[in-house]
Scaffold this motif. Structure first.
Motif, PDB file in Angstrom:
ATOM      1  N   PRO A   1       0.754  -1.203  -0.094  1.00  0.00           N
ATOM      2  CA  PRO A   1       0.066  -0.101  -0.174  1.00  0.00           C
ATOM      3  C   PRO A   1       0.933   1.288  -0.070  1.00  0.00           C
ATOM      4  CG  PRO A   1      -0.048  -0.941   2.108  1.00  0.00           C
ATOM      5  CD  PRO A   1       0.752  -2.119   1.257  1.00  0.00           C
ATOM      6  N   VAL A   2       0.254   2.296  -0.884  1.00  0.00           N
ATOM      7  CA  VAL A   2       1.165   3.531  -0.832  1.00  0.00           C
ATOM      8  C   VAL A   2       0.138   4.541  -0.721  1.00  0.00           C
ATOM      9  CG1 VAL A   2       2.371   5.071  -2.621  1.00  0.00           C
ATOM     10  CG2 VAL A   2       3.022   2.630  -2.247  1.00  0.00           C
ATOM     11  N   PRO A   3       0.177   5.513   0.064  1.00  0.00           N
ATOM     12  CA  PRO A   3      -0.662   6.642   0.153  1.00  0.00           C
ATOM     13  C   PRO A   3      -1.283   7.265  -1.321  1.00  0.00           C
ATOM     14  CG  PRO A   3       1.004   7.072   1.713  1.00  0.00           C
ATOM     15  CD  PRO A   3       1.294   5.743   0.809  1.00  0.00           C
TER      16      PRO A   3
ATOM     17  N   TYR B   1       7.555   9.246  -5.989  1.00  0.00           N
ATOM     18  CA  TYR B   1       6.550   9.212  -4.799  1.00  0.00           C
ATOM     19  C   TYR B   1       6.524   8.069  -4.284  1.00  0.00           C
ATOM     20  CZ  TYR B   1       2.202  10.190  -2.362  1.00  0.00           C
ATOM     21  OH  TYR B   1       1.215  10.332  -1.243  1.00  0.00           O
ATOM     22  N   THR B   2       6.210   6.826  -5.274  1.00  0.00           N
ATOM     23  CA  THR B   2       5.926   5.669  -4.658  1.00  0.00           C
ATOM     24  C   THR B   2       7.282   5.009  -4.080  1.00  0.00           C
ATOM     25  OG1 THR B   2       4.499   5.306  -6.673  1.00  0.00           O
ATOM     26  CG2 THR B   2       5.135   3.489  -5.503  1.00  0.00           C
ATOM     27  N   ALA B   3       8.453   5.187  -4.677  1.00  0.00           N
ATOM     28  CA  ALA B   3       9.674   4.573  -4.283  1.00  0.00           C
ATOM     29  C   ALA B   3      10.097   5.036  -2.744  1.00  0.00           C
ATOM     30  CB  ALA B   3      10.699   4.914  -5.210  1.00  0.00           C
ATOM     31  N   TRP B   4       9.842   6.300  -2.646  1.00  0.00           N
ATOM     32  CA  TRP B   4      10.219   7.120  -1.555  1.00  0.00           C
ATOM     33  C   TRP B   4       8.954   6.563  -0.384  1.00  0.00           C
ATOM     34  CZ3 TRP B   4      11.344  12.711  -3.433  1.00  0.00           C
ATOM     35  CH2 TRP B   4      12.575  12.602  -4.052  1.00  0.00           C
TER      36      TRP B   4
ATOM     37  N   LEU C   1      12.552  10.254   3.695  1.00  0.00           N
ATOM     38  CA  LEU C   1      12.130  10.330   2.113  1.00  0.00           C
ATOM     39  C   LEU C   1      10.682  10.167   2.129  1.00  0.00           C
ATOM     40  CD1 LEU C   1      14.324   7.478   0.685  1.00  0.00           C
ATOM     41  CD2 LEU C   1      14.251   9.791   0.203  1.00  0.00           C
ATOM     42  N   ALA C   2      10.030   9.675   2.849  1.00  0.00           N
ATOM     43  CA  ALA C   2       8.365  10.018   2.972  1.00  0.00           C
ATOM     44  C   ALA C   2       7.877  11.171   2.950  1.00  0.00           C
ATOM     45  CB  ALA C   2       7.641   8.922   3.940  1.00  0.00           C
ATOM     46  N   LYS C   3       8.419  11.992   3.943  1.00  0.00           N
ATOM     47  CA  LYS C   3       8.489  13.570   3.907  1.00  0.00           C
ATOM     48  C   LYS C   3       8.681  14.116   2.643  1.00  0.00           C
ATOM     49  CE  LYS C   3       9.016  14.259   8.856  1.00  0.00           C
ATOM     50  NZ  LYS C   3      10.161  14.452   9.776  1.00  0.00           N
ATOM     51  N   ARG C   4       9.805  13.950   1.912  1.00  0.00           N
ATOM     52  CA  ARG C   4      10.242  14.389   0.656  1.00  0.00           C
ATOM     53  C   ARG C   4       8.946  14.100  -0.529  1.00  0.00           C
ATOM     54  NH1 ARG C   4      16.606  13.604  -0.309  1.00  0.00           N
ATOM     55  NH2 ARG C   4      15.922  14.350  -2.417  1.00  0.00           N
TER      56      ARG C   4
ATOM     57  N   LEU D   1      16.402   4.790  -6.822  1.00  0.00           N
ATOM     58  CA  LEU D   1      15.910   6.252  -6.611  1.00  0.00           C
ATOM     59  C   LEU D   1      16.002   6.687  -5.208  1.00  0.00           C
ATOM     60  CD1 LEU D   1      12.480   5.989  -8.708  1.00  0.00           C
ATOM     61  CD2 LEU D   1      14.676   7.151  -9.367  1.00  0.00           C
ATOM     62  N   CYS D   2      15.920   5.678  -4.325  1.00  0.00           N
ATOM     63  CA  CYS D   2      16.053   6.049  -3.009  1.00  0.00           C
ATOM     64  C   CYS D   2      17.475   6.269  -2.472  1.00  0.00           C
ATOM     65  CB  CYS D   2      15.471   4.823  -2.068  1.00  0.00           C
ATOM     66  SG  CYS D   2      13.589   4.673  -2.268  1.00  0.00           S
ATOM     67  N   GLU D   3      18.355   5.452  -2.920  1.00  0.00           N
ATOM     68  CA  GLU D   3      19.785   5.407  -2.445  1.00  0.00           C
ATOM     69  C   GLU D   3      20.330   6.966  -3.208  1.00  0.00           C
ATOM     70  OE1 GLU D   3      22.641   2.527  -3.573  1.00  0.00           O
ATOM     71  OE2 GLU D   3      24.253   3.690  -2.437  1.00  0.00           O
TER      72      GLU D   3
END
Ligand SMILES: [Zn+2]
Length: 407
Positions: A48-50, A73-76, A84-87, A277-279
């Motif tokens: 699940p992703v917001p 957006y999904t990856a973070w 990362l979620a805040k970003r 993307l995250c790293e």
């Protein structure tokens, strides 16, 4: 899809190669070595992703980058990293709700409220525009600029450590007699590509340096020695080839422009897997894009901390309710959006609604009378953005007439 189009697209920005080997098409060997084939990575829809919610303004403003915005957006969010979620949420809100301000001087201006994330494609373009002009200023002060690309052998270390290692190695190189005896100073940036086949990062240095001729084989030897001091590349053998590219700069303005573009461009993110993307986002966070060294040390390079727009005195109103009203068919809102262009705004583009014939006269009036236009803006704002009147009128069903009592 080429991973290095910024280099391939304008290979003859520079002239008078000092590299010994002839090449084809002016493409630096580093580019050939780093070229990668790219396939689209799929996004799992499992976890699940917001919700990904974009306002209509965002759909217009960010339309070229919607797929990569959504992937970031999904990856973070999936990374499990709070930062990362805040970003991701800030990225999601980039340009969501523009504001219009009327200053004390009477001029109105739309403010976009951008996220300013390093990886946001739109914000990267804005950054590159500023950076390009700064680089032009830097290069124009140089007597004899050269463009140098320094690469390092691929290693499996974390990207952040590789970037730190490259900076360390470049400092060591600058201390060497061969470099310090010929080069006065300049600017450099670190660019990162990803080899999809091996999954390895390829960070490399782009340098514009002012100085004298330095032989390529000399630079190769010095750069290898510098890499060996860096920890990460201490295993590099003395006979191992490290890719170094040198060219004298011909057209300075074009070179600076193009370096500004690729420096601020958030790499070729579209094809990267989610973990990359995250790293990359974490590794590049807070890292400066461009550094000045030597004689240019201390030069002001604002690329990293994009200043927030200063709030000025005046009236500030939200534009989105007006756009939405126009899209719902409010005639006054349509006329206000259609005439906004005459006052320096692009609301007509955001609303994307044709002006009905009966409103054409009103549009023409608003175009010539800025005060009347602004009054209509305020009126709409009052109607739709403050209080509940507009909201209630749309959502509350007409009251059901009550039957008279039986007696
Ligand atoms: Zn942004």
């Amino acid at each position: 899809m080429k991973s290095q189009t910024h280099l391939l697209s304008g290979p003859l920005l520079v002239s008078g190669s000092e590299n010994p080997a002839p090449r084809q098409g002016g493409v630096p060997p580093s580019v050939q070595a780093l070229e990668i084939s790219v396939t689209d990575a799929s996004i799992d829809d499992g976890d699940p992703v917001p919700a990904w919610i974009q306002t209509h303004v965002q759909h217009v403003v960010h339309r070229r980058w919607m797929p990569i915005r959504r992937r970031l957006y999904t990856a973070w969010h999936r990374s499990g990293d709070d930062q990362l979620a805040k970003r991701a949420e800030r990225l999601n809100m980039c340009c969501a709700s523009p504001m219009v301000q009327k200053g004390v001087d009477g001029a109105s201006k739309t403010r976009m409220m951008r996220c300013r994330d390093r990886l946001c494609p739109l914000c990267a373009i804005k950054r590159s525009e500023r950076l390009g002009s700064q680089l032009v200023a830097a290069v124009s002060k140089m007597d004899d600029p050269r463009h140098i690309v320094l690469t390092a052998p691929a290693v499996p270390d974390f990207l952040r450590e590789q970037i730190d290692g490259l900076r360390h190695a470049f400092r060591a190189l600058r201390r060497s007699d061969q470099w310090s005896g010929t080069q006065r100073g300049g600017v450099y940036s670190i660019e990162v590509t990803l080899n999809k086949k091996t999954g390895l990062w390829h960070p490399h240095l782009h340098i514009i340096t002012d100085g004298e001729y330095i032989a390529q084989n000399t630079l190769v030897d010095e750069w290898r020695r510098a890499l060996q001091t860096s920890g990460i590349w201490s295993e590099v053998r003395d006979d191992q080839a490290v890719v170094v590219w040198i060219e004298r700069v011909g057209n300075r303005r074009r070179l600076a422009d193009y370096i500004g573009k690729y420096v601020a461009k958030p790499a070729e993110l579209e094809s990267w897997p989610e973990d990359a993307l995250c790293e990359y986002a974490v590794a590049m966070r807070g890292a400066r894009l461009v550094h000045a060294f030597g004689s240019l040390h201390g030069m002001k390079l604002e690329s990293d901390d994009e200043p927030n727009e200063q709030a000025e005195p005046g009236v500030v109103l939200a534009v989105l309710p007006i756009i939405n009203a126009a899209r719902r068919g409010d005639a006054l809102a349509i006329a206000v959006c259609a005439s906004s262009r005459a006052h320096g705004h692009a609301w007509d583009q955001w609303a994307g609604v044709d002006t009905p014939p009966e409103e054409i006269e009103r549009v023409a009036g608003y175009e010539v009378d800025e005060e009347a236009w602004w009054n209509a803006v305020r009126c709409l704002h009052h109607e739709y953005a403050t209080g509940l009147r507009g909201w209630l009128r749309e959502r509350t069903p007409d009251p059901v007439p009550t039957e008279p009592p039986w007696w």
